[in-house]
Design a protein around this motif. Structure first.
Motif, PDB file in Angstrom:
ATOM      1  N   ASP A 278     106.135 -55.147 -67.230  1.00  0.00           N
ATOM      2  CA  ASP A 278     105.240 -56.300 -67.321  1.00  0.00           C
ATOM      3  C   ASP A 278     104.212 -56.252 -66.198  1.00  0.00           C
ATOM      4  OD1 ASP A 278     106.388 -57.599 -69.544  1.00  0.00           O
ATOM      5  OD2 ASP A 278     108.050 -58.293 -68.285  1.00  0.00           O
ATOM      6  N   PHE A 279     104.685 -55.785 -65.049  1.00  0.00           N
ATOM      7  CA  PHE A 279     103.774 -55.632 -63.908  1.00  0.00           C
ATOM      8  C   PHE A 279     104.407 -54.648 -62.948  1.00  0.00           C
ATOM      9  CE2 PHE A 279     106.761 -58.853 -62.610  1.00  0.00           C
ATOM     10  CZ  PHE A 279     107.004 -58.579 -61.269  1.00  0.00           C
ATOM     11  N   SER A 280     103.639 -54.217 -61.946  1.00  0.00           N
ATOM     12  CA  SER A 280     104.256 -53.371 -60.925  1.00  0.00           C
ATOM     13  C   SER A 280     103.836 -53.865 -59.543  1.00  0.00           C
ATOM     14  CB  SER A 280     103.826 -51.913 -61.123  1.00  0.00           C
ATOM     15  OG  SER A 280     102.431 -51.828 -60.976  1.00  0.00           O
ATOM     16  N   GLY A 281     104.635 -53.508 -58.544  1.00  0.00           N
ATOM     17  CA  GLY A 281     104.369 -53.971 -57.187  1.00  0.00           C
ATOM     18  C   GLY A 281     104.779 -52.926 -56.179  1.00  0.00           C
ATOM     19  N   THR A 282     104.425 -53.186 -54.909  1.00  0.00           N
ATOM     20  CA  THR A 282     104.744 -52.265 -53.834  1.00  0.00           C
ATOM     21  C   THR A 282     105.836 -52.870 -52.963  1.00  0.00           C
ATOM     22  OG1 THR A 282     102.370 -51.983 -53.808  1.00  0.00           O
ATOM     23  CG2 THR A 282     103.619 -50.740 -52.190  1.00  0.00           C
ATOM     24  N   VAL A 283     106.826 -52.080 -52.620  1.00  0.00           N
ATOM     25  CA  VAL A 283     107.922 -52.577 -51.793  1.00  0.00           C
ATOM     26  C   VAL A 283     107.411 -52.829 -50.370  1.00  0.00           C
ATOM     27  CG1 VAL A 283     110.185 -52.049 -50.802  1.00  0.00           C
ATOM     28  CG2 VAL A 283     109.626 -51.316 -53.155  1.00  0.00           C
ATOM     29  N   THR A 284     107.569 -54.086 -49.880  1.00  0.00           N
ATOM     30  CA  THR A 284     107.213 -54.358 -48.476  1.00  0.00           C
ATOM     31  C   THR A 284     108.458 -54.529 -47.625  1.00  0.00           C
ATOM     32  OG1 THR A 284     107.059 -56.721 -48.918  1.00  0.00           O
ATOM     33  CG2 THR A 284     105.030 -55.452 -49.088  1.00  0.00           C
ATOM     34  N   ALA A 285     109.589 -54.854 -48.289  1.00  0.00           N
ATOM     35  CA  ALA A 285     110.839 -54.928 -47.538  1.00  0.00           C
ATOM     36  C   ALA A 285     111.984 -54.757 -48.507  1.00  0.00           C
ATOM     37  CB  ALA A 285     110.946 -56.279 -46.826  1.00  0.00           C
ATOM     38  N   ALA A 286     113.071 -54.142 -48.046  1.00  0.00           N
ATOM     39  CA  ALA A 286     114.251 -53.978 -48.881  1.00  0.00           C
ATOM     40  C   ALA A 286     115.477 -54.308 -48.050  1.00  0.00           C
ATOM     41  CB  ALA A 286     114.326 -52.542 -49.386  1.00  0.00           C
ATOM     42  N   PHE A 287     116.317 -55.202 -48.565  1.00  0.00           N
ATOM     43  CA  PHE A 287     117.542 -55.584 -47.846  1.00  0.00           C
ATOM     44  C   PHE A 287     118.735 -55.180 -48.681  1.00  0.00           C
ATOM     45  CE2 PHE A 287     114.222 -58.740 -46.974  1.00  0.00           C
ATOM     46  CZ  PHE A 287     114.054 -58.527 -45.619  1.00  0.00           C
ATOM     47  N   PHE A 288     119.537 -54.275 -48.167  1.00  0.00           N
ATOM     48  CA  PHE A 288     120.744 -53.875 -48.869  1.00  0.00           C
ATOM     49  C   PHE A 288     121.835 -54.885 -48.583  1.00  0.00           C
ATOM     50  CE2 PHE A 288     124.723 -51.288 -48.873  1.00  0.00           C
ATOM     51  CZ  PHE A 288     124.806 -51.204 -50.258  1.00  0.00           C
ATOM     52  N   LEU A 289     122.335 -55.589 -49.646  1.00  0.00           N
ATOM     53  CA  LEU A 289     123.293 -56.677 -49.440  1.00  0.00           C
ATOM     54  C   LEU A 289     124.682 -56.300 -49.925  1.00  0.00           C
ATOM     55  CD1 LEU A 289     120.986 -59.589 -50.650  1.00  0.00           C
ATOM     56  CD2 LEU A 289     121.499 -58.942 -48.292  1.00  0.00           C
ATOM     57  N   GLU A 302      99.390 -63.767 -55.400  1.00  0.00           N
ATOM     58  CA  GLU A 302      99.202 -63.916 -53.960  1.00  0.00           C
ATOM     59  C   GLU A 302     100.528 -63.968 -53.228  1.00  0.00           C
ATOM     60  OE1 GLU A 302      96.686 -67.289 -53.229  1.00  0.00           O
ATOM     61  OE2 GLU A 302      95.170 -66.491 -54.600  1.00  0.00           O
ATOM     62  N   THR A 303     101.544 -64.584 -53.900  1.00  0.00           N
ATOM     63  CA  THR A 303     102.840 -64.695 -53.230  1.00  0.00           C
ATOM     64  C   THR A 303     103.676 -63.461 -53.542  1.00  0.00           C
ATOM     65  OG1 THR A 303     103.541 -65.970 -55.132  1.00  0.00           O
ATOM     66  CG2 THR A 303     102.973 -67.202 -53.172  1.00  0.00           C
ATOM     67  N   PRO A 304     104.497 -63.041 -52.581  1.00  0.00           N
ATOM     68  CA  PRO A 304     105.345 -61.880 -52.823  1.00  0.00           C
ATOM     69  C   PRO A 304     106.389 -62.165 -53.906  1.00  0.00           C
ATOM     70  CG  PRO A 304     105.783 -62.846 -50.661  1.00  0.00           C
ATOM     71  CD  PRO A 304     104.631 -63.580 -51.230  1.00  0.00           C
ATOM     72  N   VAL A 305     106.830 -61.139 -54.583  1.00  0.00           N
ATOM     73  CA  VAL A 305     107.834 -61.265 -55.626  1.00  0.00           C
ATOM     74  C   VAL A 305     109.191 -60.866 -55.058  1.00  0.00           C
ATOM     75  CG1 VAL A 305     108.579 -60.386 -57.885  1.00  0.00           C
ATOM     76  CG2 VAL A 305     106.142 -60.749 -57.401  1.00  0.00           C
ATOM     77  N   VAL A 306     110.206 -61.685 -55.353  1.00  0.00           N
ATOM     78  CA  VAL A 306     111.552 -61.375 -54.879  1.00  0.00           C
ATOM     79  C   VAL A 306     112.345 -60.819 -56.060  1.00  0.00           C
ATOM     80  CG1 VAL A 306     113.640 -62.286 -53.824  1.00  0.00           C
ATOM     81  CG2 VAL A 306     111.400 -63.257 -53.223  1.00  0.00           C
ATOM     82  N   LEU A 307     112.998 -59.689 -55.841  1.00  0.00           N
ATOM     83  CA  LEU A 307     113.682 -59.034 -56.944  1.00  0.00           C
ATOM     84  C   LEU A 307     115.066 -58.581 -56.479  1.00  0.00           C
ATOM     85  CD1 LEU A 307     113.036 -58.028 -59.834  1.00  0.00           C
ATOM     86  CD2 LEU A 307     112.475 -55.830 -58.806  1.00  0.00           C
ATOM     87  N   ASP A 308     116.106 -58.958 -57.244  1.00  0.00           N
ATOM     88  CA  ASP A 308     117.454 -58.466 -56.951  1.00  0.00           C
ATOM     89  C   ASP A 308     117.783 -57.353 -57.924  1.00  0.00           C
ATOM     90  OD1 ASP A 308     117.803 -60.211 -54.910  1.00  0.00           O
ATOM     91  OD2 ASP A 308     119.000 -61.662 -56.036  1.00  0.00           O
ATOM     92  N   THR A 309     118.153 -56.206 -57.399  1.00  0.00           N
ATOM     93  CA  THR A 309     118.466 -55.100 -58.302  1.00  0.00           C
ATOM     94  C   THR A 309     119.818 -54.510 -57.930  1.00  0.00           C
ATOM     95  OG1 THR A 309     117.822 -52.910 -59.013  1.00  0.00           O
ATOM     96  CG2 THR A 309     117.135 -53.556 -56.815  1.00  0.00           C
ATOM     97  N   ARG A 310     120.522 -54.019 -58.961  1.00  0.00           N
ATOM     98  CA  ARG A 310     121.822 -53.398 -58.706  1.00  0.00           C
ATOM     99  C   ARG A 310     121.709 -51.882 -58.626  1.00  0.00           C
ATOM    100  NH1 ARG A 310     125.750 -56.942 -58.502  1.00  0.00           N
ATOM    101  NH2 ARG A 310     125.327 -58.990 -59.362  1.00  0.00           N
ATOM    102  N   GLU A 311     120.483 -51.380 -58.681  1.00  0.00           N
ATOM    103  CA  GLU A 311     120.270 -49.927 -58.555  1.00  0.00           C
ATOM    104  C   GLU A 311     120.869 -49.445 -57.232  1.00  0.00           C
ATOM    105  OE1 GLU A 311     117.934 -47.918 -60.448  1.00  0.00           O
ATOM    106  OE2 GLU A 311     117.390 -49.468 -61.898  1.00  0.00           O
ATOM    107  N   ARG A 312     121.485 -48.281 -57.276  1.00  0.00           N
ATOM    108  CA  ARG A 312     122.157 -47.812 -56.070  1.00  0.00           C
ATOM    109  C   ARG A 312     121.249 -46.985 -55.171  1.00  0.00           C
ATOM    110  NH1 ARG A 312     128.360 -47.275 -56.355  1.00  0.00           N
ATOM    111  NH2 ARG A 312     128.800 -49.201 -57.478  1.00  0.00           N
ATOM    112  N   THR A 313     120.067 -46.696 -55.673  1.00  0.00           N
ATOM    113  CA  THR A 313     119.169 -45.857 -54.875  1.00  0.00           C
ATOM    114  C   THR A 313     118.587 -46.660 -53.723  1.00  0.00           C
ATOM    115  OG1 THR A 313     117.460 -46.471 -56.429  1.00  0.00           O
ATOM    116  CG2 THR A 313     118.465 -44.310 -56.715  1.00  0.00           C
TER     117      THR A 313
END
Lengths: 343, 270, 273
Positions: A278-289, A302-313
């Motif tokens: 639907d859209f693409s973005g650039t990673v500005t921060a990644a937190f491994f939880l 204008e506002t950053p997008v928050v995304l939770d992913t279960r990808e292991r990479t």
């Protein structure tokens, strides 16, 4: 709202046009109508200053609504009745345990005031202390208790008098995170076991979701939305509710159905191949939880997008990510508001 | 929910207490400007008695101001640094020292005066100078300065501020001057007001320590109460009230300001 | 920066230590010794019990102080609680008026009692008009009582109000939510919560009354309260040892009372009167 049937021996609470203006002119509540079914646990949720505590105090009888407002217990008008005549149990944020009495005397106080026979008081207090697992604290003074113990005593004291309604004003706010979680489970069990009508005030959305049969989200002295936790979370009626309960993203995007923006929760989108996105973005921060990775993306808006992913990479800063929002869980705030879930 | 009857009764009682405190003060103020108190206000208002007081007792007023000012300087110079030391050290020793420093409040002035006379009364030059009275006043007012500064210091985590300043390279004296003292200012101000007010009104010690040449205002007052006509005594009292009223008002304002500020500092809950 | 600061801290503390030692510790020790150098030696310290005049004065002072303390506590609790628990126009003015006599010296308060109940006093004039008799009690025990009450009320009100303001309003609400009527809330919650304030202000009040000199001096009563006795011993009888021993005993009594007060509450209120 479909009216539910009130189970026997429980108390339904009804508010009719309850507004509250304080003597200094502050308008704490706009006229509010609310039905709480007998035996139900309702959570008032909202940011500080939204009027949730004032609403609780109206039900308790600690405040009186502005003229015209009425409070009913099982249909009986109790508006003019002060708190000491309403037979409610109340748990305060500061616990408000009497420092001049022992744990046992604190729990027995409401029964003593009601002139219950001594033997019965003893039996009931012991029962309460066993139920709350504080039997061995009976002779302690209040200042010798830990925060969690105080909380248990406060609960025991409030339910010892077998109140019609149990009112809890941010009872866990003063505790640390771990204890809060444990007591939340305990309170949940207690409320289910007692089957008592309970009204619970909090600003913590996790607490609200865990405890409430229904949640009343409040904002600026009015009700923003009423509903079961799932409905509130998945179908918020407006941006305020959506924002207050969990995180939402709003991405300007010409979607397939012509919507000007995509609204979705961080867990409701997947990382896909560019042509499916639907859209693409650039990673500005990644937190491994651990169980997931939370990505902050500089997206099309204008506002950053928050995304939770279960990808292991692992994700690198500056990496481009293509995102697709699952079509079935997209939110449409405007449509929801029109559909009339709001009061 | 408030029961109007009990409210009215309590209000009436409180007003009565207030009248008990206020009526004699008003009475004395009026008496000081009435031509003849025995005949009542009908005899006319006059400034004659005030004039007489000025002629008879002006020097006591000046001496009281001189002693209060000197007392303030001394308590500032020796009391504020000591309060800082006590706040920094903490612990049992500091508690004991603090307890000792406040002893002059607990021990009646008469006893302190007696002790000073017994010990230093023989040094004639000292005994007949106003410095003898000053010593008594310093002892009596010092605890208020120390306590007041100590209270503020222990409420602001000044150690963290100081460590912050030190991490930025400030030396001991720089930290004291630029961080500790400015932050202790409310306490120093409150303490100063207290010191001046108490010094101007001090009688118990002063009565024993004064000589005919070193009479302060309260000593003069006692003198006038015993030997002057009621109107003169009242006029003199009026002068005293006029002197301390601004100090009392300032102290109350300071106290209120602090009470208003506190809740904002502590309440962060919804 | 810890250890290196010690010499500087020492320098900062030194002036106070010197002044205090030279003008308080040494003289007090001296007077304690002097107290034992009279004809009776160390027994002078027992004179408060053995000399009838001293003993009577002691009893009179204690009775007066206890009476004043009890009355001031009762009066100030009613007024202080009322002021803390109600908000109405003019409230802060009332609070100011009730506390401003705090720094009045005892002599002035004595004079105020004379204006109230002396030979030309207000009460006398009013009673003269009403019943044709001048009521004059300024120079008796009653006059002292009124004067002491005058300087006690502001002190006690301040402490009671400070304590009452610190009580968590939820305590009262909790008691009411459990069904307690108004009087039970006062008895079970408010008064127990005020107890530390009572002890503290009671002790301050008692100590102040015990050591008060100015008021008694101005009223020149025929009742010898302890400070007046000390003064008389010193000036009229030139009995320096007697005066010294009595003042040490008096000092110990007031210090003990205040020590109790402070360890229970941590307040400092001016003791002068």
């Amino acid at each position: 709202m479909t009216p539910r049937e009130t189970p026997p021996e429980t108390t339904a609470v009804t508010l009719r046009a309850c507004a509250k203006t304080f003597p200094d002119g502050t308008r704490a509540l706009r006229p509010i109508d609310l039905e709480v079914t007998g035996g139900e646990t309702v959570v008032f949720l909202g940011p500080s200053g939204c009027g949730k505590t004032t609403l609780l105090r109206l039900i308790a009888g600690l405040e009186r609504p502005d003229p015209g407002g009425r409070v009913l217990f099982n249909g009986e008008d109790v508006t003019a009745r002060p708190i000491e005549k309403r037979n409610v149990g109340m748990v305060f944020q500061s616990y408000a345990l009497f420092p001049n009495m022992t744990v046992r005397d604190n729990i027995a106080y409401g029964l003593k005031v009601r002139r219950v026979a001594r033997a019965e008081i003893d039996a009931r207090v012991t029962e309460m202390m066993d139920m709350m697992h504080i039997g061995d604290l009976a002779a302690r003074r209040v200042d010798q208790l830990s925060g969690g113990q105080r909380q248990r005593v406060a609960l025991a004291r409030a339910i010892a008098v077998r109140p019609r309604v149990l009112l809890l004003d941010e009872p866990l706010t003063a505790l640390d995170a771990l204890l809060r979680e444990r007591l939340r489970v305990e309170i949940d069990g207690l409320l289910r076991r007692l089957g008592i009508t309970a009204i619970y005030v909090t600003h913590d959305q996790a607490e609200a979701m865990a405890l409430g049969d229904r949640i009343v989200v409040m904002s600026h002295g009015a009700i923003a939305q009423i509903g079961p936790p799932r409905e509130i979370y998945h179908r918020p009626v407006n941006a305020f509710v959506a924002d207050f309960i969990g995180t939402i993203n709003r991405v300007p995007c010409a979607g397939s159905d012509g919507d000007p923006e995509l609204v979705f929760r961080p867990e409701d989108a997947d990382i896909v191949a560019p042509h499916e996105a639907d859209f693409s973005g650039t990673v500005t921060a990644a937190f491994f939880l651990g169980d997931r990775t939370r990505l902050i993306l500089a997206g099309p808006g204008e506002t950053p997008v928050v995304l939770d992913t279960r990808e292991r990479t692992a994700f690198d800063h500056g990496q481009s990510v293509a995102v697709r929002v699952r079509p079935d869980v997209r939110m449409d705030l405007a449509a929801m508001a029109e559909a009339g879930t709001a009061p | 929910m408030r029961k109007p009857v009990t409210f009215t009764l309590q209000l009436a009682f409180t007003l009565l207490v207030c009248a008990f405190l206020l009526v004699p003060v008003i009475l004395s103020m009026l008496a000081g400007v009435t031509a003849n108190f025995f005949q009542g206000l009908g005899s006319g208002l006059t400034l004659r008695w005030i004039g007489e007081v000025w002629g008879l007792y002006a020097d006591t007023i000046f001496l009281s101001l001189l002693i209060a000012g000197s007392c303030l300087i001394v308590t500032l110079v020796i009391g504020v640094p000591a309060a800082y030391v006590l706040a920094r050290q903490g612990g049992r020793l500091a508690r004991i020292i603090e307890e000792t420093i406040v002893l002059p409040i607990a021990v009646p002035g008469l006893a302190i005066a007696l002790a000073l006379i017994v010990t230093y009364g023989g040094i004639r030059e000292f005994r007949i100078s106003w410095a003898f009275i000053l010593v008594g006043h310093v002892l009596y007012t010092l605890p208020f300065m120390v306590r007041s500064v100590l209270a503020v210091l222990s409420s602001i985590r000044f150690r963290e501020l100081e460590e912050g300043a030190a991490s930025l390279g400030a030396s001991f004296w720089q930290r004291l001057w630029t961080v500790v003292l400015p932050n202790a200012r409310p306490g120093i101000l409150a303490g100063s007001l207290m010191v001046v007010t108490l010094s101007v009104g001090e009688f118990n010690l002063t009565w024993m320590l004064h000589t005919p040449m070193t009479k302060t205002l309260p000593v003069g007052l006692a003198d006038s109460y015993a030997s002057m006509r009621l109107e003169v005594a009242s006029a003199y009292t009026l002068v005293f009230f006029i002197m301390i009223m601004p100090l009392l008002a300032a102290m109350q304002m300071l106290g209120r300001e602090r009470r208003v500020r506190q809740p904002q500092n502590t309440s962060t809950r919804p | 920066m810890h250890g290196r600061d010690y010499p500087r801290l020492f320098v900062l503390f030194l002036p106070l230590a010197l002044v205090f030692t030279a003008f308080f510790l040494v003289p007090m020790a001296r007077v304690a010794v002097v107290g034992a150098t009279g004809e009776d030696g160390l027994a002078a310290y027992l004179s408060i019990l053995t000399t009838p005049r001293h003993f009577e004065s002691m009893v009179a002072t204690v009775v007066l102080s206890v009476g004043v303390t009890a009355t001031a506590l009762a009066v100030s609790t009613v007024a202080g609680l009322f002021l803390v628990r109600n908000r109405f126009p003019g409230r802060s003015l009332l609070v100011s008026l009730l506390t401003f006599p705090l720094a009045f010296p005892g002599v002035v308060i004595g004079f105020l009692v004379i204006l109230l109940a002396g030979r030309q006093g207000l009460i006398g004039s009013v009673s003269d008009l009403l019943i044709g008799d001048r009521i004059v009690f300024a120079y008796s025990m009653a006059g002292l009582f009124v004067g002491y009450l005058y300087f006690s009320i502001p002190r006690v009100i301040l402490t009671v109000m400070a304590t009452a303001e610190k009580i968590d309003p939820a305590l009262e609400e909790a008691a009411r939510s459990l069904g307690a009527p108004g009087w039970r809330v006062v008895k079970d919650v408010l008064l127990p919560a005020l107890k530390p304030g009572f002890v503290a202000s009671g002790a301050i009040c008692f100590a102040t009354a015990m050591g008060a000199f100015g008021t008694a001096f101005t009223l020149a009563t025929n009742i010898d309260v302890l400070p007046m006795t000390i003064y008389t011993e010193f000036t009229l009888n030139a009995n320096i040892a007697g005066a010294a021993s009595l003042s040490i005993v008096l000092g110990l009594i007031t210090w003990a009372a205040l020590f109790v007060a402070r360890s229970l509450s941590g307040t400092t209120v001016a003791v002068s009167g």
